[in-house]
Scaffold this motif. Structure first.
Motif, short mmCIF file in Angstrom:
data_model
loop_
_atom_site.label_atom_id
_atom_site.label_comp_id
_atom_site.label_asym_id
_atom_site.label_seq_id
_atom_site.Cartn_x
_atom_site.Cartn_y
_atom_site.Cartn_z
N UNK A 180 0.84 -1.19 0.00
CA UNK A 180 0.00 0.00 0.00
C UNK A 180 0.89 1.26 0.00
N UNK A 181 1.93 1.26 0.82
CA UNK A 181 2.85 2.40 0.86
C UNK A 181 3.52 2.62 -0.50
N UNK A 182 4.04 1.53 -1.07
CA UNK A 182 4.74 1.64 -2.36
C UNK A 182 3.77 2.05 -3.47
N UNK A 183 2.54 1.55 -3.41
CA UNK A 183 1.56 1.88 -4.46
C UNK A 183 1.23 3.37 -4.41
N UNK A 184 1.10 3.89 -3.20
CA UNK A 184 0.84 5.34 -3.05
C UNK A 184 1.96 6.14 -3.72
N UNK A 185 3.21 5.71 -3.49
CA UNK A 185 4.37 6.40 -4.08
C UNK A 185 4.31 6.37 -5.60
N UNK A 186 4.07 5.16 -6.15
CA UNK A 186 4.04 5.01 -7.61
C UNK A 186 2.88 5.82 -8.19
N UNK A 187 1.75 5.75 -7.52
CA UNK A 187 0.56 6.49 -7.96
C UNK A 187 0.88 7.97 -8.08
N UNK A 188 1.58 8.47 -7.08
CA UNK A 188 1.93 9.89 -7.06
C UNK A 188 2.98 10.21 -8.13
N UNK A 189 4.03 9.39 -8.21
CA UNK A 189 5.13 9.68 -9.14
C UNK A 189 4.73 9.49 -10.59
#
Ligand SMILES: Nc1ncnc2c1ncn2[C@@H]1O[C@H](COP(=O)(O)OP(=O)(O)OP(=O)(O)O)[C@@H](O)[C@H]1O
Ligand SMILES: [Mg+2]
Length: 348
Positions: free
Chosen positions: A199-208
């Motif tokens: 979930x943390x990594x997905x948030x990052x990718x989603x944002x980037x």
């Protein structure tokens, strides 16, 4: 980890082909039905010992009696040579560095990869079984010893369900409950841990890569909430009457799910087709961060993405070795500024 080369003999439509890949981004371009997905499936086979969608025999070229694969993979400076052979007479042989492999876990221990294919968007749309399978595959790739835990859980579950169907008051169910609670709690804890990280990594990718205006979250939904094996066991026991009535085990990790939320709302219920695709891509790209330098195998990931998002995906992939297929014309990709000097183009 990088794959240097692969030789395919009679694998689907590839009669005899040798492909070389570079570190960084490799774009495999070709028209529809030229064999792009088949090439990625061949690489997947080397890493998993099976296809994700077809029986071994269906991978053999229609006009042949066998297929062979020969791949060279480097992990730090150590070369792994993978040889696969399958024929129509039920012979199957997978060798890694001249040692015969008999269990999937032996391959998963050695090779780290992320595989995205067009049907990966089913992750949001389909029923919980698809999401559990995805999660358990990721967990098995990180912790190969968990494969046995999953198998043992399935066995214990089937025994308990058979018992529930033919229940006689004198019977003792406890032995199954103890086993299910032990294995179920272990699976629950691992899933919870991985979902949190994912979930943390997905948030990052989603944002980037995709969106700045909306948020994404992944939340595990357990049918039995527990903070210890004992509590899990107690919860399982509480459901006994219900389980007898239904004739199967109504709670446990085999009934769990995870929700993908965009702006705190269920993506399955409310998201657009485009958002669903972006969410799935984000989750798969995020899953790469769970491993140490995995190889990214991305089949047709560009379709439906605008040029800016394609570029962002490529930028993210630069940290890995990525093999990305696309049916787009090379000239169009160059014109869009997507093919730059360091990208290796493999034309089919
Ligand atoms: N066992 C087989 N023997 C021979 N050909 C096969 C076999 N299995 C599939 N094919 C053929 O391989 C061809 C290429 O399929 P593939 O899915 O790799 O194409 P693709 O390049 O990914 O196309 P697209 O751009 O449409 O995704 C198809 O025409 C398919 O019919
Ligand atoms: Mg394809």
């Amino acid at each position: 980890m990088i794959i240097k080369s692969i030789y395919l003999e009679n694998f689907r439509n590839h009669r005899e082909r040798f492909f070389e890949f570079k570190n960084g981004i490799n774009l495999v371009l070709g028209k529809n039905a030229s064999g792009k997905s088949n090439l990625l499936e061949a690489i997947y086979f080397c890493f998993c010992g099976k296809s994700f969608k077809a029986k071994d025999v269906n991978l053999i070229n229609f006009e042949s009696e066998y297929f062979k694969l020969d791949a060279s993979v480097f992990d730090n400076d150590f070369e792994h040579r993978i040889l696969c052979y399958v024929d129509r007479f039920f012979q199957k042989k997978i060798m890694v560095n001249e040692k015969r492999i008999s269990r999937l876990s032996e391959l998963l221990e050695k090779f780290r990869f992320v595989y995205f294919e067009p049907d990966s968007t089913e992750l949001v749309k389909q029923d919980p079984k698809v999401r559990r399978k995805f999660l358990d595959m990721e967990i098995s790739k990180i912790y190969p010893y968990m494969i046995k835990t999953y198998q043992d859980y399935q066995k214990a579950l089937m025994s308990r369900n058979a018992f529930l169907k033919s229940y006689d008051k004198k019977d003792i169910i406890d032995v199954y409950d103890v086993e299910l609670a032990k294995l179920g709690y272990k699976i629950y804890k691992k899933r919870e841990e991985i979902v949190k990280r994912l979930s943390e990594f997905t948030k990052q990718v989603w944002y980037d890569v995709f969106e700045h205006r909306s948020t994404i979250d992944i939340v595990y939904r357990a049918s039995i909430e527990s903070s210890s094996q004992e509590e899990y066991y107690t919860e399982l026991k509480k459901r006994f009457e219900k389980d007898i009535k239904f004739g199967f085990t109504t709670g446990g990790v085999h009934r769990d799910d995870f929700d993908i939320l965009i702006n705190s709302k269920s993506a399955k219920e409310y998201a657009s087709e485009g958002q669903i695709k972006l969410a799935c891509i984000a989750i798969y790209l995020a899953s790469a961060k769970l491993f140490e330098r995995p190889i990214l195998l991305l089949d047709d990931i560009f379709s439906e993405l605008d040029d800016e998002r394609k570029k962002n995906v490529l930028d993210l992939c630069r940290d890995y070795q990525a093999i990305i297929t696309s049916a787009e014309e090379k000239e169009n990709l160059i014109a869009a500024g997507l093919i730059e000097g360091d990208i290796n183009v493999v034309q089919l």
